[in-house]
Every structure is written in C-alpha cells, then in structure tokens.
Write an enzyme that holds these catalytic residues in place. Structure first.
Site, PDB file in Angstrom:
ATOM      1  N   LYS A   1     -14.495 -58.979 -37.023  1.00  0.00           N
ATOM      2  CA  LYS A   1     -13.416 -58.927 -36.019  1.00  0.00           C
ATOM      3  C   LYS A   1     -13.956 -58.398 -34.683  1.00  0.00           C
ATOM      4  O   LYS A   1     -13.200 -58.094 -33.779  1.00  0.00           O
ATOM      5  CB  LYS A   1     -12.284 -58.000 -36.504  1.00  0.00           C
ATOM      6  CG  LYS A   1     -11.485 -58.516 -37.660  1.00  0.00           C
ATOM      7  CD  LYS A   1     -10.163 -57.755 -37.814  1.00  0.00           C
ATOM      8  CE  LYS A   1     -10.346 -56.388 -38.424  1.00  0.00           C
ATOM      9  NZ  LYS A   1      -9.062 -55.700 -38.679  1.00  0.00           N
TER      10      LYS A   1
ATOM     11  N   LYS B   1     -15.021 -55.570 -34.143  1.00  0.00           N
ATOM     12  CA  LYS B   1     -14.495 -54.214 -33.983  1.00  0.00           C
ATOM     13  C   LYS B   1     -15.468 -53.260 -34.657  1.00  0.00           C
ATOM     14  O   LYS B   1     -16.043 -53.572 -35.696  1.00  0.00           O
ATOM     15  CB  LYS B   1     -13.141 -54.078 -34.705  1.00  0.00           C
ATOM     16  CG  LYS B   1     -11.916 -54.398 -33.875  1.00  0.00           C
ATOM     17  CD  LYS B   1     -10.643 -53.962 -34.650  1.00  0.00           C
ATOM     18  CE  LYS B   1      -9.450 -53.889 -33.733  1.00  0.00           C
ATOM     19  NZ  LYS B   1      -8.245 -53.384 -34.421  1.00  0.00           N
TER      20      LYS B   1
HETATM   21  N1  C2G Z   1       0.065 -51.628 -34.443  1.00  0.00           N
HETATM   22  C1  C2G Z   1       1.321 -51.395 -33.902  1.00  0.00           C
HETATM   23  N2  C2G Z   1       1.439 -50.694 -32.754  1.00  0.00           N
HETATM   24  C2  C2G Z   1       0.334 -50.193 -32.137  1.00  0.00           C
HETATM   25  C3  C2G Z   1      -0.942 -50.405 -32.680  1.00  0.00           C
HETATM   26  C4  C2G Z   1      -1.062 -51.129 -33.854  1.00  0.00           C
HETATM   27  O1  C2G Z   1       2.350 -51.846 -34.448  1.00  0.00           O
HETATM   28  N3  C2G Z   1       0.499 -49.486 -30.982  1.00  0.00           N
HETATM   29  C5  C2G Z   1      -0.024 -52.407 -35.679  1.00  0.00           C
HETATM   30  C6  C2G Z   1      -0.808 -53.703 -35.509  1.00  0.00           C
HETATM   31  O2  C2G Z   1       0.038 -54.729 -34.987  1.00  0.00           O
HETATM   32  C7  C2G Z   1      -1.241 -53.985 -36.949  1.00  0.00           C
HETATM   33  C8  C2G Z   1      -1.437 -52.570 -37.528  1.00  0.00           C
HETATM   34  O3  C2G Z   1      -0.738 -51.662 -36.654  1.00  0.00           O
HETATM   35  O4  C2G Z   1      -0.183 -54.644 -37.662  1.00  0.00           O
HETATM   36  C9  C2G Z   1      -2.896 -52.167 -37.607  1.00  0.00           C
HETATM   37  O5  C2G Z   1      -3.454 -52.294 -36.317  1.00  0.00           O
HETATM   38  P1  C2G Z   1      -5.055 -52.512 -36.217  1.00  0.00           P
HETATM   39  O6  C2G Z   1      -5.740 -51.482 -37.019  1.00  0.00           O
HETATM   40  O7  C2G Z   1      -5.398 -52.709 -34.768  1.00  0.00           O
HETATM   41  O8  C2G Z   1      -5.200 -53.892 -36.998  1.00  0.00           O
HETATM   42  P2  C2G Z   1      -6.008 -55.204 -36.553  1.00  0.00           P
HETATM   43  O9  C2G Z   1      -7.353 -54.841 -36.075  1.00  0.00           O
HETATM   44  O10 C2G Z   1      -5.078 -55.978 -35.677  1.00  0.00           O
HETATM   45  O11 C2G Z   1      -6.248 -55.921 -37.963  1.00  0.00           O
HETATM   46  O12 C2G Z   1      -6.132 -59.451 -41.078  1.00  0.00           O
HETATM   47  C10 C2G Z   1      -5.421 -58.747 -40.096  1.00  0.00           C
HETATM   48  C11 C2G Z   1      -6.300 -57.778 -39.374  1.00  0.00           C
HETATM   49  O13 C2G Z   1      -7.040 -56.970 -40.268  1.00  0.00           O
HETATM   50  C12 C2G Z   1      -5.433 -56.913 -38.464  1.00  0.00           C
END
Ligand code: C2G
Length: 127
Positions: A44, A46
């Site tokens: 990703k 990341k």
């Molecule tokens: N999230 C949120 N509000 C934020 C930050 C994050 O609602 N201010 C939600 C994201 O939309 C996600 C979850 O928290 O549903 C986890 O966020 P991340 O760790 O950034 O996940 P991500 O890298 O988007 O990974 O297969 C899917 C991926 O693994 C998603």
C-alpha cells in the site's frame, strides 16, 4: 450473531480510528479487524510506525474489537467473509465503491471518515 469485519493499518491509533471501530461494532454483535501486515503495508506504499504485532496488540485491547486477523493481500476479503461467516463489511468512505464486489457475499457499508485527524497529520504535526 451478526458478524462485522473491517480492514486497515491502524497505525498511531487515534480517535478517528476509534470512531470507526465504535460505529462498526454498533452494526452487529462481533467485530473482526483485519490489520495490515508490514509486508502488505509495503504494497500500500505505507510504512507504519508500529510493527504488525504491536498494532495487533493495541487493537485487541479495544472494547469494540472481538478478533484481530492479519490482512496480507488485497484478494483475501471474499475468503475472509466466507470463512469467518461475516454479515457486514465496513470501511471508511474514503474507500467508497472500492469494495462493492463484496455485495455478492455480505452487506457493504462505507462510514463517513472522522474529519480533523489522521495518522499522516499526527506525523506532520510532530515532525
Ligand atoms: N478512518 C476514519 N477516519 C479517520 C482516519 C481513518 O474513519 N480520520 C478509517 C479509514 O477510513 C479506515 C480505517 O479508519 O476505514 C483505518 O484507516 P487506515 O489505517 O488508514 O486504513 P487504510 O490504510 O485505508 O487501509 O484493505 C483496506 C486497507 O487495508 C485500508
């Protein structure tokens, strides 16, 4: 028992993550979180501050979370839904539409992201 699943990195856990997990749990009785492994995070583009084992430990301590499994690939979601007997798939709406293929297997819900906080913002503010 209505089972819910959600996926993410959940690095530098913050209140936006908690609001997501709280709302996800409220949709059912049992919440599974598939947390990205360090190797999957590389896919990703990341790099998490906390390692997978530590992000897993932190998530398991959250009252809304019933089970934590590894997210290793983009392709595992259908199999996860089947093997864990999941009723509802939930993600923040920054992913809206991306996982609609799961609608053949379970309910798909995109929840509004919590504004004003993000792991990236935390890193920027502290740098
Ligand atoms: N999230 C949120 N509000 C934020 C930050 C994050 O609602 N201010 C939600 C994201 O939309 C996600 C979850 O928290 O549903 C986890 O966020 P991340 O760790 O950034 O996940 P991500 O890298 O988007 O990974 O297969 C899917 C991926 O693994 C998603």
């Amino acid at each position: 028992m209505k089972k819910v699943i959600t996926y993410g990195t959940f690095d530098l856990l913050h209140w936006g993550h908690i609001e997501l997990l709280k709302r996800a749990k409220a949709l059912g009785d049992y919440l599974i979180v598939a947390v990205s492994t360090d190797e999957f995070n590389a896919l990703k583009h990341k790099e998490a501050y906390h390692s997978y084992p530590h992000r897993k430990l932190i998530l398991e301590a959250i009252r809304y979370v019933d089970e934590v499994i590894p997210e290793k690939t983009w392709e595992q979601k259908i199999n996860d839904v089947k093997t864990h007997d999941v009723d509802i798939f939930v993600m923040g709406d920054d992913w809206r539409g991306e996982f609609d293929f799961l609608k053949d297997y379970c309910e798909v819900i995109y929840l509004p992201r919590t504004t004003g906080i993000s792991t990236t913002q935390i890193k920027d503010d502290l740098s």
